[in-house]
Design a protein around this motif. Sequence first.
Motif, PDB file in Angstrom:
ATOM      1  N   GLN B  30     -11.948   0.666  13.167  1.00 49.89           N
ATOM      2  CA  GLN B  30     -11.609   2.039  13.555  1.00 49.89           C
ATOM      3  C   GLN B  30     -10.975   2.804  12.399  1.00 49.89           C
ATOM      4  N   ASN B  31     -10.368   2.071  11.449  1.00 51.29           N
ATOM      5  CA  ASN B  31      -9.725   2.762  10.324  1.00 51.29           C
ATOM      6  C   ASN B  31      -9.881   1.961   9.048  1.00 51.29           C
ATOM      7  N   GLY B  32      -9.843   2.655   7.919  1.00 53.82           N
ATOM      8  CA  GLY B  32      -9.867   1.999   6.624  1.00 53.82           C
ATOM      9  C   GLY B  32      -8.584   1.222   6.389  1.00 53.82           C
ATOM     10  N   SER B  33      -8.608   0.309   5.423  1.00 55.06           N
ATOM     11  CA  SER B  33      -7.444  -0.524   5.151  1.00 55.06           C
ATOM     12  C   SER B  33      -7.353  -0.829   3.661  1.00 55.06           C
ATOM     13  N   ILE B  34      -6.173  -1.249   3.247  1.00 53.24           N
ATOM     14  CA  ILE B  34      -5.922  -1.581   1.837  1.00 53.24           C
ATOM     15  C   ILE B  34      -5.180  -2.911   1.802  1.00 53.24           C
ATOM     16  N   SER B  35      -5.539  -3.758   0.849  1.00 52.20           N
ATOM     17  CA  SER B  35      -4.883  -5.062   0.757  1.00 52.20           C
ATOM     18  C   SER B  35      -4.783  -5.540  -0.682  1.00 52.20           C
ATOM     19  N   MET B  36      -4.092  -6.664  -0.816  1.00 50.25           N
ATOM     20  CA  MET B  36      -3.936  -7.335  -2.106  1.00 50.25           C
ATOM     21  C   MET B  36      -4.390  -8.776  -1.926  1.00 50.25           C
ATOM     22  N   ASN B  37      -5.218  -9.273  -2.831  1.00 48.46           N
ATOM     23  CA  ASN B  37      -5.613 -10.680  -2.770  1.00 48.46           C
ATOM     24  C   ASN B  37      -4.456 -11.585  -3.169  1.00 48.46           C
TER      25      ASN B  37
END
Lengths: 327, 327
Positions: B30-37
């Motif tokens: 439903q929404n974009g997301s941001i992450s760190m490996n």
Amino acid sequence: MIQSATAQASPNIAFIKYWGNRDASLRLPQNGSISMNLAGLHAKTTVTFDPELQSDSFTLNQRPIHGPGLQRVSSFLDHIRSLSGSATRAAVTSENNFPTGAGIASSAAAFAALALAGTAAIGLNLTEAALSRLARLGSGSASRSIPGGFVEWQAGTGDEDSYAFSLAPAEHWPLVDCIAVVSSGHKPTGSTEGHALADTSPLQAARVADTPRRLDICRQAILDRDFTALAEIIEHDSSLMHAVMMTSRPPLFYWEPASLTLMKLIPQLRKDGLKAAFTLDAGANVHVICAPECADQVEQALRRVAGVQRVLRAVCGSGAFLVPPQA
Amino acid sequence: MIQSATAQASPNIAFIKYWGNRDASLRLPQNGSISMNLAGLHAKTTVTFDPELQSDSFTLNQRPIHGPGLQRVSSFLDHIRSLSGSATRAAVTSENNFPTGAGIASSAAAFAALALAGTAAIGLNLTEAALSRLARLGSGSASRSIPGGFVEWQAGTGDEDSYAFSLAPAEHWPLVDCIAVVSSGHKPTGSTEGHALADTSPLQAARVADTPRRLDICRQAILDRDFTALAEIIEHDSSLMHAVMMTSRPPLFYWEPASLTLMKLIPQLRKDGLKAAFTLDAGANVHVICAPECADQVEQALRRVAGVQRVLRAVCGSGAFLVPPQA
């Protein structure tokens, strides 16, 4: 002429919460709310208008109050003076029978008792709705401590129709509130400042828009004495308010670790057959609403939880009332 | 012909969370997301397509997996077979170097490694975007474990453009994730079931609608290496997701009491000058994102907290990569 009256009022525990004003100075709420009065806990307040007084005074639990505390009382007395056309100053003395600093919100009981004692002392005989509106000006939730038993505060369209009324008397359903006190020393952000932060959460508008649904479910659960429906809606509503608080900027985290322990325990107790449900106001203490036949077991279960300092108990009770002068 | 390849991928910690699908079978969020490996933690997976095999098999940490676990891997291999036009069955063996059941989501690393090893084994050479789309079909957040460093998964308009890409390589900002493990035994509601509940919260639509604002702030904070801005937005976003979870029906309370202790401690450490910020996935463990120079102090502080069982440490790292056959 010296004019005096004494009134008593209880705090209330909200089942559907009030959080956020559309008009902060008139304390007009963004959404309607429903609560239960807590008999056994009360504020008892005497207001004495005396033409000889140069200024208002306020004594709480035998300690004279100055500064912002006195100012808030004095501003509230101004509303009463303006209703009656009087300029006479008053001495206000109030006693709470519940531990101050135990995280039990005292302003609802305080302003409900002050509204009734103050208007009676000055010779006004207001309707319940007018008293509720007046109490609202001192503290929003005080509007709900005027009528008895189970109470709904309708958001209204303005000052005129934003007041509380009784949904059912206390005898309708003698629910018990076992209050697990998990924090007594710590002073969190006060409600007045908290309300002002509500709109900084991206979730507040959605919480408010969804309120009519929750009010309908809660009102019906009370009328039907349907504990399961009541339990689910009050826990849901409590979490909705705290969701808004925790996502405000700055965030308000009222919960303590023991609050969370209890919020996980209570639904488990309910699965095991106990009629108990949690709700938290703007604080860490957990109000466990329970059917009277389950209150002893609930209280014992709460006392076993690490972090619970004490358990207070209150039952559904009356609204504000005048106390006859002592013989 | 036996075809085999081995790939390695890390889990990732979301700064802006993915919660709720608009298409559950395609895992379109439903929404974009941001992450760190999270380098230091990884899944290492070998896929061997073998014409002699009658069915797929899956071995995780040397234990053969049957039932739903194997079914999910086999369904994923079907996507790869359909891309390549093959019907050959495969043996999949995978090793996680992080403790299973420590509440570290393993499906992101697992399906990213499986996507890369499986396509390489069968002779496909997909672009990063195509690999990310493929991994998404196994586990939504796996799409973010394909590209390196700091990663954004755009919600997209459909299967074609719902994939993740790198915002900045790991070297851009060597942030550390100190993972305070507060719960290892307890198995909460799995993500797949949890996503399906998102829309039962009256708050989910508002959380989703507000996401572009949070993505913009988070993306910019990463590009600017602005720790204060990053800290505020990731804590806010974490609380927004848990607000939705706790107000779902049934409610999902992933937090444990120690989680809350840490959520109150970390902003306090930050006020005292430590660059540290909390975020929690669908679990009780607290990921404390910190500047590299603060990591030792943060880890020590976390270890002192009652209820913290262990602290794992990971640093911002690469995306999925192929491991050459051992000599």
